[in-house]
Design an enzyme around this catalytic site. Structure first.
Site, PDB file in Angstrom:
ATOM      1  CD1 TRP A   1      -1.947  -2.114   2.276  1.00  6.59           C
ATOM      2  CD2 TRP A   1      -2.771  -1.647   0.246  1.00  6.59           C
ATOM      3  NE1 TRP A   1      -2.869  -3.082   1.972  1.00  6.59           N
ATOM      4  CE2 TRP A   1      -3.392  -2.821   0.721  1.00  6.59           C
ATOM      5  CE3 TRP A   1      -3.123  -1.174  -1.015  1.00  6.59           C
ATOM      6  CZ2 TRP A   1      -4.349  -3.524   0.001  1.00  6.59           C
ATOM      7  CZ3 TRP A   1      -4.073  -1.872  -1.747  1.00  6.59           C
ATOM      8  CH2 TRP A   1      -4.681  -3.016  -1.241  1.00  6.59           C
ATOM      9  CG  ASP A   2       3.908   2.384   2.990  1.00 11.86           C
ATOM     10  OD1 ASP A   2       2.998   3.173   3.283  1.00 11.86           O
ATOM     11  OD2 ASP A   2       4.636   1.849   3.845  1.00 11.86           O
TER      12      ASP A   2
END
Length: 414
Positions: free
Chosen positions: A163-164
């Site tokens: 997700w980063d």
């Protein structure tokens, strides 16, 4: 590096993964990315894993091709210099809170065309990081062996902070979209990119959210099987584990032909009253019986023979590797034009470094650039961007407001 973004400069004040990734992708396309850090390093400057000398390999790789300015961001004078630098440059990427000294209101004062991109946790201002938003996504409770009971099985966290990285990529996209809008209208923009919304939006875009609401329940755990199609890990006669994925009729025919399993497949089709060649649904529903046929064929040959046949047939497959093995693999890394020669890394450790992921035929990608030493460009940037004279910069350095390169003064963090 390509030069498609040559002429674009942006200030980055960030830490950890998502926000530095946005700047990294811009730098790899030729933008001048000026990273501003606290003197001595910010929250991620000594992030694990470190070399024996204490240089962070994570920081080194997320900050390639950037410039570095070191300021005392805990004091008013250093913060004002940072605001002035962002305002003079016109573009800012940060993951500092909106109510910090780098608020959009502060950096856009007197600069109505200012573009700021702020990577956030949740949309309501709550803190978050990749591993916590992933807990809310549902995926950790979808992962694991299929024999685990749904109501008592533990979650399985992902290792990659996906997700980063998706948020960083979206942040770079949002920045360029805001710049396109400014070029057309003259208007600046404040862009907020919450990590949690990137996760939720991605779940929704994949169709998974609609699927859960439609079915009225969660998916079952499938182990290593692919959801909604045919695919899983198999083991060759010599113990090599490999993945085969079948999502199209072409891939199906390639696998069946390469493994010489047309006869048992035909028998299963007759027994089940279905045809597998054109149907993901039938292949998925009858996956366990198909897995048994594929595994029986895989167990008859060594992996090298299987790989040759599968490749020749055009099947989609790959052998499992450890990450250490992959890092030195000729096909994946050492012979891949994505990677260039090791630049002069601050760590002093030599290893392959990636160029831009995008490949532009007819354009020279250039060799990977190193990450900067902390504060390496402080004097250059303050002179060029803020017009400060050398004497004024020297006085700021003497007062501890600005720091020059830590190349020769670096001390391993305690």
């Amino acid at each position: 590096m390509y030069d498609l973004l040559r002429g674009l400069s942006l200030v980055e004040v960030s830490s950890f993964v998502a926000s530095p990734t946005a700047g990294l992708y811009c730098a790899q396309m030729g933008a001048e990315v000026i990273r501003v850090d606290q003197i001595g390093g910010g929250l991620d400057y000594d992030r694990y894993m470190q070399t024996a000398e204490g240089r962070s390999l994570a920081w080194e790789n997320l900050n390639r091709a950037k410039k570095s300015v070191a300021l005392d961001l805990r004091g008013g004078e250093g913060r004002e210099l940072c605001v002035e630098l962002a305002r003079a440059t016109g573009q800012l990427v940060t993951n500092l809170p909106e109510k910090s000294f780098l608020s959009h209101a502060a950096v856009s004062e007197g600069r109505p065309d200012m573009v700021s991109v702020r990577i956030m946790g949740w949309h309501d201002g709550r803190q978050a990081m990749d591993f916590t938003v992933n807990a809310a996504s549902g995926y950790p409770l979808m992962t694991g062996p299929d024999e685990w009971a749904a109501d008592t099985a533990p979650p399985v966290n992902q290792v990659l902070p996906a997700w980063d990285f998706i948020t960083g990529a979206y942040g770079a996209f949002a920045l360029l979209a805001a710049l396109h809008h400014r070029a057309a209208t003259g208007e600046g923009s404040e862009v907020r990119v919450p990590l949690g919304d990137v996760m939720l939006g991605t779940v929704a875009n994949s169709g998974a959210m609609a699927e859960m609401l439609y079915r009225g329940d969660d998916r079952e755990r499938l182990g290593n099987a692919i959801w909604g199609a045919l695919g899983r890990d198999f083991t060759s006669r010599d113990g090599k584990r490999f993945m085969i994925a079948v999502l199209t009729s072409k891939q199906w025919r390639a696998m069946v032909g390469a493994l010489d399993i047309a006869q048992p497949i035909a028998a299963l089709e007759a027994e089940a009253g279905v045809e597998f060649a054109q149907s993901d649904h039938h292949r998925f529903v009858h996956r366990e019986a198909l897995f048994a046929i594929v595994q029986e064929a895989a167990a008859r040959e060594d992996y090298a023979v299987l790989a040759e046949r599968l490749a020749a047939a055009g099947a989609t497959f790959e052998r499992y590797r450890t990450m250490h093995e992959a890092a030195g693999d000729p096909a994946l890394v050492t012979g891949n034009p994505l990677f260039g020669p090791s630049p002069a890394n601050p760590s002093g450790f030599e290893y392959p470094a990636p160029r831009s992921f995008a490949n532009l035929p007819g354009r020279v990608a250039g060799d990977p650039a190193p990450a900067p030493y902390l504060g390496q460009h402080s004097e250059e940037v303050l002179a060029e961007r803020l017009g400060l004279a050398s004497g004024a910069i020297a006085a700021l350095i003497d007062r501890g407001v600005v720091a020059a390169s830590d190349k020769d003064s670096f001390r391993r963090p305690a």
